[in-house]
Design an enzyme around this catalytic site. Structure first.
Site, PDB file in Angstrom:
ATOM      1  N   LYS A   8       4.539  -1.800  -4.153  1.00  0.00           N
ATOM      2  CA  LYS A   8       5.544  -2.311  -3.212  1.00  0.00           C
ATOM      3  C   LYS A   8       4.959  -3.515  -2.489  1.00  0.00           C
ATOM      4  O   LYS A   8       3.740  -3.699  -2.413  1.00  0.00           O
ATOM      5  CB  LYS A   8       5.964  -1.240  -2.192  1.00  0.00           C
ATOM      6  CG  LYS A   8       4.843  -0.688  -1.300  1.00  0.00           C
ATOM      7  CD  LYS A   8       4.501  -1.534  -0.095  1.00  0.00           C
ATOM      8  CE  LYS A   8       3.339  -0.959   0.709  1.00  0.00           C
ATOM      9  NZ  LYS A   8       2.767  -1.940   1.678  1.00  0.00           N
ATOM     10  N   ALA A  93      -5.126  -3.594  -1.326  1.00  0.00           N
ATOM     11  CA  ALA A  93      -4.376  -4.842  -1.458  1.00  0.00           C
ATOM     12  C   ALA A  93      -3.079  -4.857  -0.663  1.00  0.00           C
ATOM     13  O   ALA A  93      -2.338  -5.837  -0.696  1.00  0.00           O
ATOM     14  CB  ALA A  93      -4.075  -5.100  -2.929  1.00  0.00           C
ATOM     15  N   LEU A  95      -0.522  -2.830  -1.293  1.00  0.00           N
ATOM     16  CA  LEU A  95       0.538  -2.638  -2.277  1.00  0.00           C
ATOM     17  C   LEU A  95       0.978  -1.183  -2.427  1.00  0.00           C
ATOM     18  O   LEU A  95       1.878  -0.896  -3.220  1.00  0.00           O
ATOM     19  CB  LEU A  95       0.079  -3.174  -3.641  1.00  0.00           C
ATOM     20  CG  LEU A  95      -0.284  -4.662  -3.663  1.00  0.00           C
ATOM     21  CD1 LEU A  95      -0.839  -5.045  -5.037  1.00  0.00           C
ATOM     22  CD2 LEU A  95       0.926  -5.522  -3.311  1.00  0.00           C
ATOM     23  N   GLY A  98      -1.857   3.938  -4.167  1.00  0.00           N
ATOM     24  CA  GLY A  98      -2.186   5.357  -4.067  1.00  0.00           C
ATOM     25  C   GLY A  98      -0.987   6.190  -3.655  1.00  0.00           C
ATOM     26  O   GLY A  98      -0.756   7.284  -4.188  1.00  0.00           O
ATOM     27  N   ASP A 132       3.637   5.509   3.856  1.00  0.00           N
ATOM     28  CA  ASP A 132       4.565   4.810   2.964  1.00  0.00           C
ATOM     29  C   ASP A 132       4.878   5.589   1.693  1.00  0.00           C
ATOM     30  O   ASP A 132       5.648   5.141   0.854  1.00  0.00           O
ATOM     31  CB  ASP A 132       4.030   3.425   2.607  1.00  0.00           C
ATOM     32  CG  ASP A 132       2.662   3.469   1.921  1.00  0.00           C
ATOM     33  OD1 ASP A 132       2.094   4.572   1.798  1.00  0.00           O
ATOM     34  OD2 ASP A 132       2.169   2.402   1.518  1.00  0.00           O
TER      35      ASP A 132
END
Length: 267
Positions: A8, A93, A95, A98, A132
């Site tokens: 994401k 990063a 993103l 995990g 997230d």
């Protein structure tokens, strides 16, 4: 049984306050990115996780995929599984790689063992694993608030643009990201800014982590500047870094950036 867990990016990120539980409140828009890890589960004598591809710091026994399996196993007494994770989404990063892996594993287990969990139930399991993580259950653009785990729909579609993501050889720690950060309410919230076209975002859609991260890692700031020089309509660091994504009106190649960084095209 296989799944392809995508990354994401954050379309804006405002840290709005400190919470009593030690976390921070934020507001952001999570948007799926076409960079993928591959996850496979197969029956086994014992449950373990085999990681291939990019190395993940720490003990594999603490991997979020294993944590997701054990979380569901408490309630459903699952058969032992071998979890094979082919890691391609860059680590450290911003993103959510995990979290994506854990969420997609929850969905895999729900399907394979016919648990009958609803979207809301799977999101509740995912929230235990990371702020997230729950986003990846439905995996559609959302406006996220509180810890980043409370969602409302947002109408944003960037499929008409050519999107690039650059990951420098820098790992940004949580301590680096939050050090010196001063939470504040934004003048305009991120959801309202989604009503503007991306060519209007440059001066108004922010990532609060950039200020402190750019001071500590000026090479990330230089990446963002380089993407604008290459003709980007909009560029921003994702999450707490270190990757930077950019939106272009037409397809581009960036060979100069490829020399020292991982560059992902058409994300």
């Amino acid at each position: 049984m296989l799944a392809f867990a995508n990354a994401k990016i954050n379309l804006g990120l405002n840290v709005t306050g400190k919470r009593p539980d030690g976390y921070h409140n934020l507001e952001t828009v999570f948007y799926p990115a076409k960079i993928y890890d591959t996850i496979e589960i197969t029956d086994a004598e014992t449950t373990f996780c085999e990681i291939r591809g990019i190395a993940i710091p720490g003990d594999s026994k603490d991997n979020l995929c294993l944590q997701a399996y054990h979380l569901l196993n408490k309630d459903f007494d699952l058969p032992p599984q071998q979890i094979t994770l082919l890691k391609n989404i860059p680590v450290g990063a911003g993103l959510g790689g995990g979290s994506a892996d854990a969420a997609f594993l929850i969905k895999l287990i729900n399907t394979k063992f016919q648990l009958g969990l609803s979207v809301n139930q799977m999101q509740d399991y995912a929230r235990v694993l990371g702020a997230d993580c729950a986003f990846f259950i439905e995996n559609t653009p959302v406006y996220a608030v509180d810890r980043g785990d409370q969602f409302s729909p947002v109408a944003i579609d960037l499929s008409a643009y050519f999107m690039v993501l650059v990951k420098p050889p820098v790992h940004v720690s949580t301590a680096d990201a939050f050090g010196g950060l001063k939470p504040a309410l934004p003048e305009v919230n991120v959801k309202e800014l989604m009503g503007l076209s991306p060519d209007k975002w440059k001066d108004v859609l922010k990532n609060d982590f950039e200020e402190t991260i750019f001071l500590k890692y000026p090479e990330i700031a230089q990446l963002k500047t380089g993407l604008y020089h290459a003709g980007a309509t909009f560029a921003l660091m994702s999450g707490s870094g270190s990757s930077v994504f950019a939106i272009f009106d037409t397809a581009v190649t960036l060979p100069e950036l490829e020399k020292a960084n991982r560059v992902f095209y058409n994300i």
